[in-house]
Design a protein around this motif. Structure first.
Motif, PDB file in Angstrom:
ATOM      1  N   UNK A  81     -73.693  60.434  -5.767  1.00 31.67           N
ATOM      2  CA  UNK A  81     -74.104  60.261  -4.371  1.00 31.67           C
ATOM      3  C   UNK A  81     -74.785  61.524  -3.878  1.00 31.67           C
ATOM      4  N   UNK A  82     -76.031  61.373  -3.423  1.00 33.29           N
ATOM      5  CA  UNK A  82     -76.803  62.523  -2.938  1.00 33.29           C
ATOM      6  C   UNK A  82     -77.452  62.169  -1.603  1.00 33.29           C
ATOM      7  N   UNK A  83     -77.667  63.166  -0.755  1.00 29.18           N
ATOM      8  CA  UNK A  83     -78.269  62.870   0.556  1.00 29.18           C
ATOM      9  C   UNK A  83     -79.774  62.636   0.461  1.00 29.18           C
ATOM     10  N   UNK A  84     -80.304  61.943   1.452  1.00 29.23           N
ATOM     11  CA  UNK A  84     -81.742  61.777   1.582  1.00 29.23           C
ATOM     12  C   UNK A  84     -82.319  63.087   2.112  1.00 29.23           C
ATOM     13  N   UNK A 118     -87.059  53.511   4.390  1.00 28.19           N
ATOM     14  CA  UNK A 118     -86.602  53.078   5.711  1.00 28.19           C
ATOM     15  C   UNK A 118     -86.135  51.632   5.687  1.00 28.19           C
ATOM     16  N   UNK A 119     -86.848  50.788   4.926  1.00 27.65           N
ATOM     17  CA  UNK A 119     -86.484  49.365   4.865  1.00 27.65           C
ATOM     18  C   UNK A 119     -85.135  49.171   4.182  1.00 27.65           C
ATOM     19  N   UNK A 120     -84.900  49.903   3.109  1.00 29.77           N
ATOM     20  CA  UNK A 120     -83.647  49.741   2.372  1.00 29.77           C
ATOM     21  C   UNK A 120     -82.464  50.317   3.144  1.00 29.77           C
ATOM     22  N   UNK A 121     -82.668  51.442   3.790  1.00 33.95           N
ATOM     23  CA  UNK A 121     -81.563  52.066   4.534  1.00 33.95           C
ATOM     24  C   UNK A 121     -81.304  51.387   5.874  1.00 33.95           C
ATOM     25  N   UNK A 122     -82.197  50.510   6.249  1.00 35.96           N
ATOM     26  CA  UNK A 122     -81.999  49.786   7.504  1.00 35.96           C
ATOM     27  C   UNK A 122     -80.935  48.713   7.357  1.00 35.96           C
ATOM     28  N   UNK A 123     -80.831  48.146   6.143  1.00 36.72           N
ATOM     29  CA  UNK A 123     -79.865  47.059   5.918  1.00 36.72           C
ATOM     30  C   UNK A 123     -78.485  47.564   5.501  1.00 36.72           C
ATOM     31  N   UNK A 172     -78.923  53.605  -0.801  1.00 38.07           N
ATOM     32  CA  UNK A 172     -79.897  52.925  -1.652  1.00 38.07           C
ATOM     33  C   UNK A 172     -79.904  53.594  -3.027  1.00 38.07           C
ATOM     34  N   UNK A 173     -80.495  52.938  -3.998  1.00 33.22           N
ATOM     35  CA  UNK A 173     -80.578  53.472  -5.368  1.00 33.22           C
ATOM     36  C   UNK A 173     -81.923  54.179  -5.543  1.00 33.22           C
ATOM     37  N   UNK A 192     -86.065  56.588  -9.332  1.00 40.95           N
ATOM     38  CA  UNK A 192     -86.435  57.531 -10.389  1.00 40.95           C
ATOM     39  C   UNK A 192     -85.251  57.914 -11.285  1.00 40.95           C
ATOM     40  N   UNK A 193     -84.137  58.350 -10.678  1.00 45.38           N
ATOM     41  CA  UNK A 193     -83.013  58.862 -11.477  1.00 45.38           C
ATOM     42  C   UNK A 193     -81.787  57.958 -11.473  1.00 45.38           C
ATOM     43  N   UNK A 194     -81.781  56.949 -10.576  1.00 46.14           N
ATOM     44  CA  UNK A 194     -80.662  56.011 -10.554  1.00 46.14           C
ATOM     45  C   UNK A 194     -79.493  56.443  -9.682  1.00 46.14           C
ATOM     46  N   UNK A 195     -79.580  57.618  -9.030  1.00 48.56           N
ATOM     47  CA  UNK A 195     -78.495  58.044  -8.157  1.00 48.56           C
ATOM     48  C   UNK A 195     -78.456  57.198  -6.888  1.00 48.56           C
ATOM     49  N   UNK A 196     -77.343  57.321  -6.175  1.00 49.25           N
ATOM     50  CA  UNK A 196     -77.196  56.626  -4.896  1.00 49.25           C
ATOM     51  C   UNK A 196     -77.528  57.606  -3.778  1.00 49.25           C
ATOM     52  N   UNK A 197     -78.526  57.244  -2.975  1.00 45.27           N
ATOM     53  CA  UNK A 197     -78.976  58.106  -1.872  1.00 45.27           C
ATOM     54  C   UNK A 197     -78.380  57.593  -0.568  1.00 45.27           C
ATOM     55  N   UNK A 198     -77.803  58.500   0.195  1.00 44.57           N
ATOM     56  CA  UNK A 198     -77.267  58.121   1.496  1.00 44.57           C
ATOM     57  C   UNK A 198     -77.948  58.961   2.588  1.00 44.57           C
ATOM     58  N   UNK A 199     -77.995  58.414   3.778  1.00 46.55           N
ATOM     59  CA  UNK A 199     -78.617  59.103   4.906  1.00 46.55           C
ATOM     60  C   UNK A 199     -77.567  59.827   5.700  1.00 46.55           C
ATOM     61  N   UNK A 200     -77.734  61.127   5.770  1.00 46.02           N
ATOM     62  CA  UNK A 200     -76.755  61.933   6.519  1.00 46.02           C
ATOM     63  C   UNK A 200     -76.918  61.684   8.014  1.00 46.02           C
ATOM     64  N   UNK A 201     -75.788  61.727   8.719  1.00 50.77           N
ATOM     65  CA  UNK A 201     -75.802  61.524  10.171  1.00 50.77           C
ATOM     66  C   UNK A 201     -75.543  62.837  10.895  1.00 50.77           C
TER      67      UNK A 201
END
Length: 235
Positions: A191-194, A213-218, A222-223, A226-235
Motif C-alpha cells: 500500500x502506497x500513497x498517491x 480520478x475515475x478509479x478513486x472516485x468509486x 486503486x491498483x 505499472x508495478x501492481x501496488x495498491x495506491x490510496x489517496x491520503x486525506x
C-alpha cells in the motif's frame, strides 16, 4: 483511505523484513554459508573420486584379463617356435610373437597409468580428509555465533508479531487478503500513497490523471498499472 491499522501492520512487516535482511548480511551467516558450500564441494569431490576409483578398478581388472590372454598366447608361440622349420615360417612366427609383445607392453603401460591415476586420487582424498574436519569446526562455530545473534532478536520479533496479531483484529479481511496476495509475490510495500495527483508512491510512474480520478472516485484505493501496488489517496 486504507485503514490506519493496515498501514501500521505493513510498517511492522517492513521492520521484520529489515531484521531478516540484516541477519542475512551478518558475517557469521555469510561465513557459515561459505563453509557449507566448501564442505559440499569436498563431499562432491569425494563422490567423484570414489566413482573414478571404481572405474580404475574395472579398467585394471580388464587389463589383467587381457594380459593373461596375451601371456597364454606368448607361451604357445614360444613352444611352437622351437619346431619351426624354414626361414619364412620363422619370420612369420617372429612377427606374431613381436605383435603380442607389443600388445603386452601396451597393457603394461596401461597398468602404470592406472596406478599413477590411483595414486593421484589417494593424494586428493587425503587432502580432502585433512580439510573436512577444519571446515566442519568452522561451520559449527559460525553457526553457534549466528544463533546468538538470532536469539538476541527473538524477543523483539515476538513483540512485533504480537502487535501484528492485535492489528489484524481490526483490519478488513478483504483488504488484508489483498495485502497478503501481493506481498507474497515479493512486492513491498503493498500500500502506497498517491503522489502529485497521478503518481504511484511505490514505483513513481505516472498514470493518466483522468483514469486515477475515475478509479478513486468509486473507492478509496486503486491498483497501479505499472508495478501492481495498491495506491490510496491520503486525506
Amino acid at each position: 483511505m486504507i485503514q490506519k491499522e493496515m498501514l501500521e501492520y505493513q510498517n511492522i512487516d517492513k521492520e521484520l523484513n529489515r531484521i531478516e535482511k540484516d541477519l542475512r548480511k551478518n558475517e557469521f551467516y555469510i561465513k557459515r554459508k561459505q563453509y557449507k558450500s566448501l564442505y559440499q564441494s569436498c563431499e562432491d569431490n569425494v563422490a567423484k573420486s570414489e566413482a573414478k576409483t571404481s572405474d580404475l578398478r574395472a579398467q585394471l581388472a580388464q587389463t589383467r584379463q587381457s594380459m593373461d590372454k596375451v601371456n597364454a598366447v606368448l607361451e604357445e608361440y614360444f613352444k611352437e617356435i622351437k619346431d619351426v622349420e624354414g626361414e619364412d615360417e620363422l619370420n612369420y612366427m617372429t612377427k606374431k610373437l613381436n605383435d603380442e609383445l607389443d600388445a603386452l607392453n601396451a597393457l603394461e603401460r596401461d597398468i602404470k597409468r592406472i596406478a599413477r591415476e590411483g595414486e593421484e586420487i589417494l593424494k586428493a582424498l587425503d587432502d580432502i580428509n585433512a580439510k573436512m574436519p577444519k571446515i566442519t569446526a568452522l561451520y559449527n562455530k559460525c553457526g553457534e555465533e549466528f544463533n546468538k545473534v538470532t536469539e538476541a532478536q527473538k524477543p523483539h520479533i515476538a513483540e512485533l508479531r504480537a502487535q501484528q496479531s492485535e492489528l489484524k483484529k481490526s483490519i478488513d479481511p478483504s483488504v488484508f487478503e489483498i495485502y497478503k496476495k501481493i506481498s507474497d509475490g515479493q512486492i513491498h510495500p503493498v500500500f502506497v500513497p498517491l503522489v502529485n495527483g497521478c503518481q504511484c508512491g511505490g514505483c513513481r510512474m505516472e498514470m493518466p490523471k483522468a483514469v486515477v480520478d475515475a478509479q478513486l472516485a468509486s473507492k478509496d484505493y486503486m491498483r497501479c498499472e505499472h508495478c501492481g501496488r495498491i495506491i490510496y489517496k491520503e486525506q
